[in-house]
Design a protein around this motif. Sequence first.
Motif, PDB file in Angstrom:
ATOM      1  N   ALA A  47      35.167  -9.123  18.238  1.00 24.80           N
ATOM      2  CA  ALA A  47      35.528  -7.731  18.531  1.00 24.80           C
ATOM      3  C   ALA A  47      36.977  -7.653  18.994  1.00 24.80           C
ATOM      4  CB  ALA A  47      34.595  -7.149  19.588  1.00 24.80           C
ATOM      5  N   ASN A  48      37.372  -8.574  19.850  1.00 24.47           N
ATOM      6  CA  ASN A  48      38.755  -8.598  20.329  1.00 24.47           C
ATOM      7  C   ASN A  48      39.729  -8.896  19.196  1.00 24.47           C
ATOM      8  OD1 ASN A  48      37.690  -8.181  22.885  1.00 24.47           O
ATOM      9  ND2 ASN A  48      37.824 -10.332  23.479  1.00 24.47           N
ATOM     10  N   ASP A  49      39.347  -9.824  18.311  1.00 27.45           N
ATOM     11  CA  ASP A  49      40.204 -10.175  17.176  1.00 27.45           C
ATOM     12  C   ASP A  49      40.403  -8.973  16.247  1.00 27.45           C
ATOM     13  OD1 ASP A  49      40.485 -12.768  18.073  1.00 27.45           O
ATOM     14  OD2 ASP A  49      38.880 -13.569  16.819  1.00 27.45           O
ATOM     15  N   PHE A  50      39.313  -8.282  15.929  1.00 32.36           N
ATOM     16  CA  PHE A  50      39.415  -7.117  15.044  1.00 32.36           C
ATOM     17  C   PHE A  50      40.188  -5.980  15.732  1.00 32.36           C
ATOM     18  CE2 PHE A  50      35.656  -8.951  12.745  1.00 32.36           C
ATOM     19  CZ  PHE A  50      36.269  -9.023  11.502  1.00 32.36           C
ATOM     20  N   ILE A  53      43.719  -6.753  15.049  1.00 32.95           N
ATOM     21  CA  ILE A  53      44.034  -6.498  13.643  1.00 32.95           C
ATOM     22  C   ILE A  53      44.175  -4.998  13.383  1.00 32.95           C
ATOM     23  CG2 ILE A  53      43.183  -6.672  11.269  1.00 32.95           C
ATOM     24  CD1 ILE A  53      41.769  -9.271  12.118  1.00 32.95           C
ATOM     25  N   SER A  54      43.351  -4.203  14.067  1.00 38.19           N
ATOM     26  CA  SER A  54      43.381  -2.746  13.847  1.00 38.19           C
ATOM     27  C   SER A  54      44.736  -2.150  14.200  1.00 38.19           C
ATOM     28  CB  SER A  54      42.273  -2.064  14.661  1.00 38.19           C
ATOM     29  OG  SER A  54      42.564  -2.083  16.051  1.00 38.19           O
ATOM     30  N   ASN A  59      45.687   2.900   9.746  1.00 39.87           N
ATOM     31  CA  ASN A  59      45.091   3.762   8.714  1.00 39.87           C
ATOM     32  C   ASN A  59      43.933   3.080   7.987  1.00 39.87           C
ATOM     33  OD1 ASN A  59      46.893   5.984   9.073  1.00 39.87           O
ATOM     34  ND2 ASN A  59      48.474   4.844   7.975  1.00 39.87           N
ATOM     35  N   GLN A  60      43.561   1.891   8.425  1.00 42.06           N
ATOM     36  CA  GLN A  60      42.467   1.150   7.804  1.00 42.06           C
ATOM     37  C   GLN A  60      41.189   1.308   8.631  1.00 42.06           C
ATOM     38  OE1 GLN A  60      42.641  -0.394   4.947  1.00 42.06           O
ATOM     39  NE2 GLN A  60      44.833  -0.570   4.583  1.00 42.06           N
ATOM     40  N   TYR A  65      35.520  -0.629  11.943  1.00 47.56           N
ATOM     41  CA  TYR A  65      34.113  -0.810  11.566  1.00 47.56           C
ATOM     42  C   TYR A  65      33.603  -2.155  12.067  1.00 47.56           C
ATOM     43  CZ  TYR A  65      30.275  -2.127   8.392  1.00 47.56           C
ATOM     44  OH  TYR A  65      29.081  -2.591   7.860  1.00 47.56           O
ATOM     45  N   TYR A  66      34.387  -3.207  11.867  1.00 49.89           N
ATOM     46  CA  TYR A  66      33.948  -4.546  12.270  1.00 49.89           C
ATOM     47  C   TYR A  66      33.959  -4.733  13.794  1.00 49.89           C
ATOM     48  CZ  TYR A  66      33.922  -6.049   7.388  1.00 49.89           C
ATOM     49  OH  TYR A  66      33.637  -6.183   6.044  1.00 49.89           O
TER      50      TYR A  66
END
Length: 217
Positions: A47-50, A53-54, A59-60, A65-66
Amino acid sequence: MKKYLLSFALAFMGLTAFGQTAYEKSMTEKVAKLETVKSAEDFQTLANDFERISRIDQNQWLPVYYIAYSYIQKGRAQMNAGKKDELLTYSGAAEKYLMQAESIAGKDNSEIHLLKKMAYSLRMMENPQQRYMTDGVKAAEELKTAEQLDPTNPRIALIKAEDMYFTPEQYGGSKTKGIELFKQALEKFNAFKPKSALDPNWGKGEAQYFISQGAKK
C-alpha cells in the motif's frame, strides 16, 4: 531564441518519457507481488509503495486502485488471524482510495465496484449480525453493479465463489457449491485477457487453490 525553445521542448519531452518509464517500471514490479505476499505487514508495505507510485502520475487510477486492494487484503489477513478490531480502519482506507480511483476512471468501472463490494464485506465482518442489513446489503449492490458492467470479469465469479464457500450452511452457504463456483471462475480466468500488463489480473491462483483443496476430499 527558436533554438532555446526547441531545446526546452526536447528536454520537457525527455522528462515526460522518463516519468512514464519510471511509472511503468515501478508498477510492473509491485503488481507482480500482489499474489505472492500473504501477511498483513507485506500488504501494508505494498500500500505504501503504490502510494508513492501514485504521486508519479496523479491521472492514473490503477495505483490508487491497488492501494485500496492492498488495504482490503491486509484486513482479510488480519481477519484470518482472528483479529477483527481494525477491520473498519482498513475498509475505510480502501473506500477512501476507491473514491479517488473512481474520480479518475469514472463510475462505470467493474473492477472498482468489485473492490467496493469487498470493502463493504470486510466492514460487515467486524460484526456480521449487526452490519449485515447495512454493509452486507451495500456489498450485494456493488457486486451486482460490477457484474452488470462486465459479466466476463473473472474476479466477480471468484468473489461469488468465496461468498458461497465461507458462508455457513444455515445461511445458504455450501463448500461443495463453492468449489463448483471456483471452477467456473477458473474457466473465466482462462478466457480472460487484461487490457494491459498493469490492469487487474489477480485471483486465478486463489481459484486454483480452492479447487485443489476440493479435489483432496
